[in-house]
Design an enzyme around this catalytic site. Structure first.
Site, PDB file in Angstrom:
ATOM      1  CG  HIS A 147      33.333  51.526  50.381  1.00 35.28           C
ATOM      2  ND1 HIS A 147      33.635  52.813  50.024  1.00 35.28           N
ATOM      3  CD2 HIS A 147      32.364  51.610  51.335  1.00 35.28           C
ATOM      4  CE1 HIS A 147      32.904  53.659  50.743  1.00 35.28           C
ATOM      5  NE2 HIS A 147      32.116  52.941  51.540  1.00 35.28           N
ATOM      6  CB  SER A 189      41.880  29.270  28.250  1.00 34.62           C
ATOM      7  OG  SER A 189      43.226  29.373  27.828  1.00 34.62           O
ATOM      8  CE  LYS A 247      41.495  31.992  32.488  1.00 35.90           C
ATOM      9  NZ  LYS A 247      42.094  33.175  31.869  1.00 35.90           N
ATOM     10  CD  GLU A 277      35.863  38.395  29.961  1.00 35.52           C
ATOM     11  OE1 GLU A 277      35.672  37.187  29.712  1.00 35.52           O
ATOM     12  OE2 GLU A 277      36.973  38.931  29.864  1.00 35.52           O
TER      13      GLU A 277
END
Ligand code: ARG
Length: 466
Positions: free
Chosen positions: A162, A283, A289, A296
């Protein structure tokens, strides 16, 4: 505006030359099926050789045909070949050029054959080759995981259910879970190759042919185990394409799960792994970042591959026997899924191979969230002979106490534990550390480092032969 001219302009706008141009646009497949040129030429050479051997065409004609086809192969590979939409597909483009090159002998090639069995054999050859490529890529990915598993057979990390900290596991064990997953994909690839290893060539349009052809001869020449057994089924079957797409969809789905884990692991909050610069980007506005773009995109491209499976299933649904032009829609789905899957596998193999594992962060997280609570309960069962349900209850109280003191279970004083159950002894601390927790899980397939190493040895041997 109800006159004919105006309504014609409504649907004919894009097509300067009227209905014929629209027909050509919807009918032609050359823009994508030219990818089958090598298979088409290979199939035609095998067919012509068989026609000559069985005396259906003259040897001189066959020689001209084979020579012409080899010339075309070179023309296509050098980029000199001019594909024409007017000639619809790869089969007619090649045959028309053959006629230009060798004259009337070209017309003998299509004896005892139809484009229906021709496209079926070309496409099978292509899908079969692609399945071998996927098998190699899967082996590469599995090998990358085996290397990481070996390095981290004893590295503790939290195991989740979970997405909540459940019990500590080893990172090697986690890697081996993916080895199991991708090995199933690999075995699906092998099964599919085995099942599709039959040549439809010689089924002709749908009914077979009266010419004394030798289908066993062409099947063998093209590397198939044997010819297919029913000509109607042969020209209408696209199971091999559907199976490829379902294998691709399942594999892509596996890759998306791995991609998602990498995305989570590489967040500053988790910090379990650091992706190399080659598989992440910065970024343009936030200098701190490092984005896991490749992961992704693997996660996202799964949608495309899964979509192609549903797309082709829907094309095939309800099609009567035998060939229908609908089936021309099989190729773009398979080509795009193949290209996408190849890229996804390559990207993931690269990421798994060169991501840096932060053992300290994994270890710290593994010990949080009272992850050894089950070990305490098991100790109570083993040592004090408590029924598991009672042990569960005692452990729950220990967790609550530790929580109120804001410490881990292993930091509770013996007296604290004894206030919950008088029988608890010093020995309990031997099971409360994450290291001992994973070490104790020696059941077959369990997370203990020794067991993980055994599984690694098993898969290393199997993959070498797979
Ligand atoms: N381009 C066609 C396809 O991909 C080849 C077979 C055409 N057969 C026919 N009877 N029109 O399916």
């Amino acid at each position: 505006m109800s006159d004919k001219k105006a309504s014609n302009a409504m649907w004919g706008g894009r097509f300067a030359s009227g209905p014929a141009a629209i027909m050509e646009a919807i009918n032609a497949s050359i823009d994508f099926d030219k990818k089958l040129y090598a298979q088409d030429i290979r199939g035609s050479i095998a067919h012509s050789e068989m026609l000559a051997e069985t005396g259906i065409i003259a040897t001189e004609d066959q020689e001209k045909i084979a020579h012409g086809l080899n010339t075309i192969l070179k023309e296509i590979e050098s980029g000199a070949f001019e594909f024409s939409t007017k000639l619809e597909d790869i089969h007619m483009n090649v045959e028309a050029r053959l006629a230009e090159l060798i004259g009337s002998a070209a017309g003998r090639l299509h004896t005892a054959r139809s484009r229906n069995d021709q496209v079926a054999v070309d496409f099978r050859l292509w899908v079969k080759d692609e399945l071998f490529r996927v098998a190699d890529a899967l082996k590469g990915l599995i090998e990358a995981f085996l290397v990481r598993a070996e390095e981290h057979a004893a590295t503790v990390t939290p195991g989740f259910t979970h997405m909540q900290t459940a019990q500590p596991v080893t990172f090697g064990h986690h890697c081996m879970a993916y080895v199991e997953m991708f090995s199933r994909d690999l075995s699906r690839v092998r099964d599919a190759i085995e099942r599709m290893d039959e040549s439809p060539l010689g089924s002709a349009a749908l009914a077979g042919t009266g010419f004394p052809i030798d289908r066993f001869r062409t099947a063998k020449a093209l590397g198939f185990r044997e010819p297919t057994r029913n000509s109607l089924d042969s020209v209408s079957d696209r199971d091999f394409a559907l199976e490829f797409l379902s294998i691709a969809a399942i594999c892509a789905t596996h890759l998306s799960r791995l991609a998602e884990e990498i995305v989570i692991w590489s967040t500053p909050q988790f910090g379990f792994v650091r992706l190399s610069d080659s598989f992440s980007t910065g970024s343009s506005i936030m200098p701190q970042k490092k984005n896991p773009d490749a992961a992704e995109l693997v996660r996202a491209k799964t949608g495309r591959v899964n979509g192609h499976l549903i797309g082709l299933l829907t094309v095939m649904k309800g099609l009567p026997l035998a060939y229908s032009k609908d089936m021309q829609e099989d190729k773009e789905a398979v080509f795009d899924a193949a290209e996408t899957l190849d890229l996804m596998l390559a990207a993931m193999t690269g990421m798994v191979g060169d991501m840096t594992i932060n053992e300290a962060a994994m270890k710290k997280a593994a010990g949080s969230g009272y992850s050894t609570a089950t070990d305490l309960a098991d100790w109570l069962v083993r040592t004090l002979n408590l029924p598991f349900r009672d042990a569960h209850h005692v452990t729950g109280r220990a967790v609550a106490l530790a929580e109120s003191k804001k410490v881990g279970l292993e930091k509770l004083a013996l007296e604290d534990l004894q206030s919950i159950h008088a029988g608890i002894t010093e020995d309990v601390f031997s099971v409360l550390s994450v290291q001992n927790s994973v070490k104790s899980r020696t059941s077959f397939g369990g997370t203990a480092p020794a067991e993980v190493r055994r599984q690694i040895r098993y898969w290393k041997k199997r993959i070498a032969k797979a």
